[in-house]
Enzyme design. Structure first.
Site, PDB file in Angstrom:
ATOM      1  N   ASP A  97      26.532 -18.912   7.476  1.00 30.33           N
ATOM      2  CA  ASP A  97      25.859 -17.622   7.444  1.00 30.33           C
ATOM      3  C   ASP A  97      26.618 -16.677   8.366  1.00 30.33           C
ATOM      4  O   ASP A  97      27.151 -17.105   9.392  1.00 30.33           O
ATOM      5  CB  ASP A  97      24.406 -17.737   7.897  1.00 30.33           C
ATOM      6  CG  ASP A  97      23.621 -16.497   7.541  1.00 30.33           C
ATOM      7  OD1 ASP A  97      23.274 -16.359   6.349  1.00 30.33           O
ATOM      8  OD2 ASP A  97      23.381 -15.665   8.428  1.00 30.33           O
ATOM      9  N   THR A  98      26.685 -15.419   7.991  1.00 28.13           N
ATOM     10  CA  THR A  98      27.390 -14.418   8.779  1.00 28.13           C
ATOM     11  C   THR A  98      26.468 -13.241   9.046  1.00 28.13           C
ATOM     12  O   THR A  98      25.715 -12.829   8.179  1.00 28.13           O
ATOM     13  CB  THR A  98      28.651 -13.921   8.039  1.00 28.13           C
ATOM     14  OG1 THR A  98      29.502 -15.038   7.788  1.00 28.13           O
ATOM     15  CG2 THR A  98      29.411 -12.895   8.862  1.00 28.13           C
TER      16      THR A  98
END
Length: 162
Positions: free
Chosen positions: A67-68
């Site tokens: 996830d970013t």
């Protein structure tokens, strides 16, 4: 390896390293109340992994989830809902620095490993025309902070530390 994500950029990165990748989207809930982006991204990566494990209880390959999230002046910035929001996000970064937090969770040999990494990204001075030109690429769709470094987004960046 299994990439439990719909990210074409992550798939391409792994393949460029010689990894054979099978993609499975988890579609898990990405809402959270966390204010620390490092904790939030690792939490979401682990949640994606748990979602994958619940729907695929029998598997032998390593499974990677990521996830970013972007942090800019104390605010967390995710994926834009539309072009106008993408323009607003990129306008914030114009000529400024922001943090890119990447959380990851890896299931390998019956164990879960996870963590979060940080990069500080400095944007060039783009101006409204430069931002509008980038938005024409449509790379902003589905990208945290409205850009991707793997394509034309690299032209927005002056420097990356981390």
């Amino acid at each position: 390896m299994i990439l439990a994500s719909g990210s074409l950029a992550r798939k391409a990165l792994l393949e460029s390293l010689g990894v054979t990748v099978k993609v499975f989207k988890t579609g898990c809930d990405e809402t959270h109340e966390e204010t620390d982006p490092a904790i939030a991204t690792e939490l979401l990566a682990r949640r994606k992994l748990a979602s994958f494990q619940n729907t695929h209880p029998l598997y032998e390959m390593p499974v990677l989830c990521c996830d970013t999230m972007i942090s800019f002046q104390g605010s967390l910035i995710g994926k834009p809902k539309n072009r106008q929001e993408a323009f607003s996000q990129l306008s914030l970064f114009d000529g400024n620095m922001h943090e890119v937090h990447s959380g990851w969770a890896l299931w390998y040999q019956e164990r879960v490993f996870s963590g979060a990494d940080l990069a500080v990204v400095s944007f060039k001075n783009l101006g409204p025309d430069g931002i509008a030109s980038y938005l024409e690429t449509e790379e902003w769709k589905g990208a945290a902070g409205s850009y991707r470094l793997q394509g034309a987004g690299r032209n927005l960046v002056e420097r990356i530390d981390g």
